[in-house]
Write a protein that holds these residues in place. Structure first.
Motif, PDB file in Angstrom:
ATOM      1  N   THR A 349       0.787  -1.372  -0.072  1.00  0.00           N
ATOM      2  CA  THR A 349      -0.172  -0.146  -0.096  1.00  0.00           C
ATOM      3  C   THR A 349       0.645   1.238  -0.013  1.00  0.00           C
ATOM      4  N   GLY A 350       0.413   2.104  -0.827  1.00  0.00           N
ATOM      5  CA  GLY A 350       1.163   3.215  -0.984  1.00  0.00           C
ATOM      6  C   GLY A 350       2.260   3.575  -2.249  1.00  0.00           C
ATOM      7  N   THR A 351       2.328   2.323  -2.878  1.00  0.00           N
ATOM      8  CA  THR A 351       3.331   2.156  -4.004  1.00  0.00           C
ATOM      9  C   THR A 351       2.609   3.109  -5.087  1.00  0.00           C
ATOM     10  N   ILE A 352       3.347   3.911  -5.662  1.00  0.00           N
ATOM     11  CA  ILE A 352       3.135   4.828  -6.735  1.00  0.00           C
ATOM     12  C   ILE A 352       3.734   4.553  -8.007  1.00  0.00           C
ATOM     13  N   GLY A 353       3.355   4.923  -9.195  1.00  0.00           N
ATOM     14  CA  GLY A 353       3.803   4.502 -10.429  1.00  0.00           C
ATOM     15  C   GLY A 353       3.050   4.975 -11.582  1.00  0.00           C
ATOM     16  N   PHE A 354       3.692   5.275 -12.871  1.00  0.00           N
ATOM     17  CA  PHE A 354       2.927   5.508 -13.971  1.00  0.00           C
ATOM     18  C   PHE A 354       2.284   4.459 -14.730  1.00  0.00           C
ATOM     19  N   SER A 355       1.143   4.212 -15.213  1.00  0.00           N
ATOM     20  CA  SER A 355       0.312   3.339 -15.963  1.00  0.00           C
ATOM     21  C   SER A 355       0.116   3.844 -17.288  1.00  0.00           C
ATOM     22  N   ILE A 356      -0.038   3.133 -18.362  1.00  0.00           N
ATOM     23  CA  ILE A 356      -0.658   3.300 -19.321  1.00  0.00           C
ATOM     24  C   ILE A 356      -2.082   3.827 -19.294  1.00  0.00           C
ATOM     25  N   ARG A 357      -2.556   4.651 -20.065  1.00  0.00           N
ATOM     26  CA  ARG A 357      -4.054   5.392 -19.906  1.00  0.00           C
ATOM     27  C   ARG A 357      -4.944   4.299 -20.061  1.00  0.00           C
ATOM     28  N   GLN A 358      -5.959   4.539 -19.250  1.00  0.00           N
ATOM     29  CA  GLN A 358      -6.958   3.632 -19.188  1.00  0.00           C
ATOM     30  C   GLN A 358      -8.093   4.003 -20.339  1.00  0.00           C
ATOM     31  N   GLY A 359      -8.970   3.043 -20.742  1.00  0.00           N
ATOM     32  CA  GLY A 359      -9.890   3.239 -21.804  1.00  0.00           C
ATOM     33  C   GLY A 359     -11.072   2.361 -21.745  1.00  0.00           C
ATOM     34  N   MET A 360     -11.828   2.548 -22.256  1.00  0.00           N
ATOM     35  CA  MET A 360     -13.457   1.769 -22.271  1.00  0.00           C
ATOM     36  C   MET A 360     -13.497   0.853 -23.207  1.00  0.00           C
ATOM     37  N   VAL A 361     -13.857  -0.618 -22.981  1.00  0.00           N
ATOM     38  CA  VAL A 361     -14.159  -1.509 -23.797  1.00  0.00           C
ATOM     39  C   VAL A 361     -15.476  -1.873 -23.594  1.00  0.00           C
ATOM     40  N   PRO A 362     -16.635  -1.254 -24.101  1.00  0.00           N
ATOM     41  CA  PRO A 362     -17.827  -1.642 -23.660  1.00  0.00           C
ATOM     42  C   PRO A 362     -18.218  -3.261 -24.248  1.00  0.00           C
ATOM     43  N   GLY A 363     -18.888  -3.878 -23.020  1.00  0.00           N
ATOM     44  CA  GLY A 363     -19.396  -5.333 -23.232  1.00  0.00           C
ATOM     45  C   GLY A 363     -18.340  -6.320 -23.035  1.00  0.00           C
TER      46      GLY A 363
END
Length: 890
Positions: A349-363
Motif C-alpha cells: 500500500t502506498g506504491t506509486i507509479g505511472f500506468s498506461i492510460r485507461q480506456g473503455m471496452v464496452p461489453g
C-alpha cells in the motif's frame, strides 16, 4: 511459411540461415532455439535434381497448438504471457530437448487474450468495418520468456496444419501479430517475423530500443516507449524532492534500457542513484537477499522497480519475509496495475507509479463472464483459469500432478466473484484496452487497404494491393498511416511506430473492504509543452505505511540560504556538506552550488542571505569628531583671547619688545590653524577636500613664515648691538612683511598648481575594509601633497636652526629660546604624524591629521605666548624695560 520460387532450393542453404539475434539469451536457450528452428521451419523437398516448380511441405517436429483458434478470411496472431514463468528442460545436446514447461497461470494476461477475441468477434459482427469479410485469430502462450515467445511466433506463422495448407505456393492469411507484453519477448518475436515482413503491434512492450526502425522495421505499439516513462518518473522525483533513489531492474532488455533512459533523464535534475541492482533471471535466493539487504540499510528511502510480474513476484515474497518497512516503491508501468501482485502482497500500500492510460471496452465485462469450463470443456487454459481463480482442479485426482494433489475438485459452474479482480477487473482497462486498440488498428488498416481506389494507392505507380492476395508488408504500409478514433481517443503511429505518450499516475490505496485499489492521482501527457507535462493531486496520495506526508529521500539535507554545497570527493553529487558563505557573498536559494559575490558598494548580512549597503565611514560629528571640534574651537578661542590680551597691553614693554605686529600675525594665523581643523570633520565633498589641505598648508605656512620673520628680527637685534653692524635696516617692518608674504606666496603657488593639475577629491575606499566603505579625501597628487608638507617642514627646520643659534643670547626674556622649543615640538609632532597617518585605518587617518594640526598649533601657542601672558597677567612688575634688558638690581 510460404515460399514461391522457380529455383532448386538446397536444404543445406536453409539450415545455414543466420540464427535470429536473441540477446541476451543464455546458451541453453540458444540451443533450444536451434532445435526450434529445425522442427518448425518447413523444409523443401526436391522433386528431382533438376529445376522444378513442384514442391511439398512437411513438418519436422511438433507444432504448438494455439490456446484459442478461429478461422476467418484473414488471420490475426496473438501472443500473450498466459503463464509468468517457465521451467527449462535438461539438455544433453545429443537428443532433441523436450518442450519447456510453462508454470504460474496469469489471469490478467488471460483477460488480455480474451480482449483480442472480443474485438475480433465485435468487428465480424459489425457492418461498417470490413463488411462481408471475417477475421480469425490464433492465440499462443509466450510464458513470459524470449525462447517460448519465439516458438509461439513460429507457431503463429506455421499454423496448426502447416503440412496441409498452401503455404509453399501462395500468400499466408496471417496478416499481423498482436504481441508481446515483455520487451525482450517482443525483440525476439519481431526479429523472427521480420524476414517475412509481418507487422507486429505490441500492447505492452515499452523498451525504447524497439523504436529503432532500422532494427525493427515491422514493429508497432500502442503503448508509449520508456523514454517517456523515465521522463515522467524523473519529473515525479523532482516534484517530491527525492534526490537519492535506488533502482532495481529485471535482467532483461526492458530493465537495462529503462535504467539507461533514467540515467539520461535525471542527469540535469540533481538526482542521484544510490545503487542499481538486477533481479536474476533464474531465481537465486542468495542474490535476492543481497539486494534486499542493500535496500534495507541504504539511506535511499525511495526505490524504483523496472520489472515484469514474472521476475517480481518471487522477489516481493522475499521482500515481505524480510519485513522491510519505510520504503517508498515507485512501480514501472509493467506492474503498477498488476492485480495478482496487489492481492498477494497488500503490504505494498502506498506504491506509486505511472500506468498506461485507461480506456473503455464496452461489453467486455459480460464477455469475460461467458468464459468457463462448461463452455470450453477441452480448453486447458480455461481449466487453468478456473483453478487459479477458485483454488481447485478440473482434473480427476488420479490425473493430477504431484505438485497439487490435495486441491478440491471443480465443477466448472462456480460463479465468478468480485474478488477475482485479476481476471474480472473491468473498472479500468489499460493493457486490455491496448489489445483492443491494436486489433482495431489492424482492422482499420485492412479496411483502408481494401478500400483503395485505383491510381491512388501507396505502392509503385500509385497502385493498390490485389484484394485476392494481400501480403503482410502491404498491410504494414497502411498501418504506418492509419488514424482512427476509438472510445474518444485518437489512435495513430509516428514514424517509429510509437503511440502518443500518455500515462496515468496510479497510487495503491487500501479500500474499505481491505483490498488494494488503483487510484488515479495524476497524469503525464508527453504532447504538452515542456514543464506542463506532469499533473499531480498531492493531497489525494497515500504514502507507504498509510502516511499522509511525503517521505524524505536525500543523501544530504538541503543547504539553507546563506550556505553552499561542498561536494564530497569520490561520492555522487547528491552527497555534500553545507558550508557557510564567505563574508561578502550570499546565497538566497536552497541548495545553492556557489555563493554570489555582492556588488562593490554592498556587503552580506550576518545570515549571508542578502546584500546590504555597506556602512559608509568618515569622521563625522560623533564622539570623536565632536571632541576634536570642541578642542579646535577652544584652541581658536584661546588664541583669540591671547590676541585680545596682547591688543589690550600693546603699549607694555613685553609686547612692544617682541614686535607686536608679528605677534598679531602669528596669533591670527594660529586662529586660522585651529579653525582649519574643522574642515576635516564631516562628509567629504569636492570643495571640502580641496579646502582642507590647501587652507591647512597656507595657514601653517603663514604662521611659520611669521615665526621665521620674528626669529630673524631677534637674531638681527642682538647682532646689531655690535659696532658697525647695521643689519636692522634690512629687517624693518616693510622687509618683514615682504619675507612673510614671499614665504607664504610659495605655498600658495604650490597649492594653486596642485588644484589645477590634480586636486583632492572625495574617494570611496573599498580596499582597506571589505565590510564598509571609507569615505575619504584622496590627495589627487601624492607629490603635491608631500611637497606641501615638505615646504612647511622646510620653513620649520629653518626657524629651528636660526632659533637654536640665538638661544644663548643675553636677556631676561630670550625670545629665541621659546622659538626653539616651539619648533622642536612642531617638528616632533609632524615627524610622528607621518607613520601614524600612513598606518591609521579609515576615519582615524583624518583624526590623526587633525590631532597633528591641533597639537602643533597648541605647541606654538603655549611655547611662544604662555610666558608672555604669564608676565602680563600675573607678574606685571616684571613687565618693564629694565627688567627685560636685565638691568634691575637684585
Amino acid at each position: 511459411m510460404r515460399f514461391k520460387t522457380e529455383r532448386v532450393v538446397d536444404k543445406r542453404a536453409l539450415l545455414a540461415l543466420p540464427t535470429p539475434n536473441v540477446a541476451p539469451v543464455c546458451q541453453k536457450m540458444a540451443s533450444l532455439l536451434m532445435w526450434s528452428l529445425f522442427y518448425h521451419v518447413s523444409l523443401f523437398e526436391l522433386a528431382s535434381t533438376t529445376q522444378t516448380t513442384a514442391y511439398s511441405c512437411s513438418l519436422l517436429g511438433h507444432v504448438e497448438m494455439p490456446g484459442f483458434l478461429a478461422d476467418g478470411d484473414y488471420i490475426i496472431g496473438g501472443i500473450f504471457p498466459l503463464h509468468y514463468r517457465v521451467e527449462l528442460p535438461s539438455t544433453n545436446y545429443t537428443h532433441k530437448p523436450a518442450s519447456a514447461q510453462c508454470l504460474g497461470f496469469d489471469p490478467r494476461s488471460f483477460r488480455w487474450a480474451q480482449a483480442l477475441r472480443f474485438a475480433v468477434e465485435e468487428i465480424n459482427r459489425g457492418k461498417n468495418l470490413l463488411p462481408h469479410l471475417t477475421l480469425g485469430y490464433r492465440i499462443h502462450d509466450s510464458c513470459a520468456t524470449p525462447l517460448t515467445a519465439q516458438r509461439a511466433g513460429l507457431s503463429v506463422l506455421n499454423g496448426p496444419d502447416g503440412d496441409q495448407n498452401d503455404m509453399c505456393s501462395g500468400t499466408s492469411p496471417l496478416l499481423a501479430v498482436v504481441g508481446e507484453s515483455g520487451s525482450s519477448q517482443s525483440i525476439v518475436v519481431s526479429r523472427t517475423l521480420q524476414p517475412f515482413r509481418t507487422p507486429m503491434i505490441s500492447y505492452f512492450s515499452t523498451c525504447s530500443c524497439l523504436s529503432n526502425r532500422r532494427e525493427f522495421p515491422t514493429f508497432f505499439r500502442v503503448v508509449p516507449n520508456d523514454d517517456y516513462q523515465v521522463k515522467a518518473i524523473a519529473l515525479l522525483l523532482k516534484h517530491f524532492g527525492w534526490t537519492w533513489v535506488g533502482v532495481v531492474t529485471e535482467d532483461h532488455d526492458y530493465g537495462r534500457f529503462a535504467l539507461q533512459g533514467l540515467r539520461i533523464a535525471i542527469k540535469d535534475m540533481d538526482i542521484c542513484l544510490a545503487y542499481h541492482k538486477m533481479i536474476p533471471k533464474v531465481y537465486n535466493r542468495e542474490k535476492v537477499v543481497e539486494i534486499l539487504d542493500i535496500i534495507k540499510f541504504s539511506t535511499a528511502r525511495v526505490v524504483i522497480i523496472f520489472s515484469g510480474e514474472g521476475e517480481l513476484y518471487p522477489f516481493l515474497k522475499e521482500y515481505m519475509d524480510h519485513n522491510i518497512t519505510g520504503i517508498q516503491l515507485i512501480a514501472s508501468e509493467a506492474w503498477v496495475t498488476a492485480s495478482v501482485i496487489a492481492e498477494t502482497y497488500p503490504f505494498l500500500t502506498g506504491t506509486i507509479g505511472f500506468s498506461i492510460r485507461q480506456g473503455m471496452v464496452p461489453g467486455l465485462g459480460d464477455y469475460l463472464l461467458t468464459v468457463n469450463p462448461l463452455r470450453y470443456p477441452n480448453n486447458s487454459l480455461v481449466q487453468e483459469l478456473w483453478a487459479a481463480l477458485h483454488g481447485c482442479s478440473m482434473q480427476p485426482p488420479a490425473d493430477r500432478s504431484p505438485v497439487s494433489p490435495e486441491l478440491p475438485s471443480c465443477t466448472g459452474s462456480e460463479p465468478l466473484l468480485k474478488q477475482h479482480s485479476a481476471y474480472l477487473n473491468t473498472s479500468s482497462f489499460r493493457v486490455t484496452y491496448n489489445v483492443y486498440k491494436a486489433v482495431y488498428a489492424i482492422a482499420h488498416s485492412l479496411h483502408n487497404l481494401l478500400s483503395c481506389e485505383p491510381g491512388k494507392g501507396p505502392f509503385q505507380n500509385s497502385s493498390c494491393a490485389k484484394t485476392t492476395s494481400i501480403y503482410p508488408w502491404q498491410l504494414q504500409q497502411y498501418l504506418q498511416d492509419v488514424s482512427f478514433t476509438i472510445s474518444g481517443e485518437k489512435v495513430n503511429f509516428d514514424e517509429n511506430g510509437d503511440a502518443i505518450p500518455s500515462y496515468d499516475l496510479i497510487n495503491w490505496q487500501r479500500g474499505t473492504a481491505g483490498n488494494i485499489e488503483f487510484v488515479k492521482v495524476g497524469m503525464f501527457d508527453g504532447s504538452r509543452d515542456a514543464g506542463k507535462e506532469l499533473f499531480i493531486q498531492d493531497e489525494a496520495i497515500v504514502w507507504t505505511g498509510q502516511q499522509s506526508e511525503v517521505l524524505l529521500s536525500v543523501c544530504s539535507d538541503s543547504c539553507a540560504p546563506g550556505s553552499r554545497k561542498a561536494f564530497r570527493r569520490g561520492e555522487p553529487l547528491c552527497c555534500f556538506d553545507c558550508v557557510p558563505c564567505d563574508s561578502g557573498k550570499i546565497s538566497n536559494q536552497t541548495d545553492s552550488i556557489d555563493c554570489t559575490p555582492c556588488p562593490e558598494d554592498f556587503w552580506s548580512n550576518a545570515a549571508r542571505t542578502e546584500c546590504i549597503l555597506k556602512a559608509v565611514e568618515f569622521l563625522s560629528h560623533d564622539a570623536m569628531g565632536l571632541a576634536l571640534t570642541v578642542i579646535s574651537i577652544a584652541g581658536s578661542c584661546l588664541t583669540a583671547a591671547v590676541l585680545s590680551v596682547f591688543k589690550h597691553h600693546r603699549n607694555t614693554p613685553i609686547v612692544r619688545v617682541n614686535n607686536s605686529e608679528l605677534s598679531y600675525f602669528i596669533l591670527l594665523s594660529l586662529v586660522l590653524c585651529f579653525l582649519c581643523a574643522l574642515l576635516f570633520i564631516g562628509e567629504p565633498t569636492p570643495w571640502s577636500c580641496m579646502l582642507r589641505h590647501t587652507a591647512f598648508s597656507i595657514t601653517f605656512s603663514l604662521c611659520i613664515s611669521c615665526i621665521l620673520g620674528k626669529t630673524l628680527v631677534v637674531l638681527a637685534a642682538f647682532t646689531a648691538t655690535r659696532p658697525g653692524n647695521n643689519i636692522m635696516k634690512w629687517l624693518g617692518p616693510k622687509q618683514q612683511r615682504v619675507i612673510i608674504f614671499s614665504c607664504t606666496l610659495v605655498q600658495v603657488v604650490i597649492c594653486a598648481v596642485w588644484l589645477a593639475a590634480a586636486p583632492p577629491f572625495p574617494f570611496k575606499n573599498t580596499q582597506y575594509s571589505r565590510s564598509k566603505i571609507i569615505l575619504e579625501c584622496s590627495v589627487g597628487s601624492s607629490l603635491a601633497f608631500w611637497c606641501v608638507l615638505g615646504y612647511i617642514g622646510l620653513l620649520a627646520c629653518l626657524c629651528f636652526v636660526l632659533a637654536f643659534l640665538a638661544r644663548k643670547l643675553p636677556g631676561n626674556f630670550n625670545e629665541a629660546k621659546y622659538i626653539t622649543f616651539s619648533m622642536l615640538i612642531f617638528c616632533a609632532v609632524w615627524l610622528a604624524f607621518i607613520p601614524a597617518y600612513v598606518s591609521s585605518p579609515g576615519k582615524f587617518t583624518v583624526a590623526v591629521e587633525i590631532f597633528a594640526i591641533l597639537a602643533s598649533s597648541f605647541g606654538l601657542l603655549f611655547c611662544l605666548f604662555a610666558p608672555k601672558c604669564y608676565i602680563i597677567l600675573l607678574k606685571a612688575e616684571r613687565n618693564t624695560k629694565q627688567h627685560l634688558m636685565g638691568r634691575v638690581m637684585k
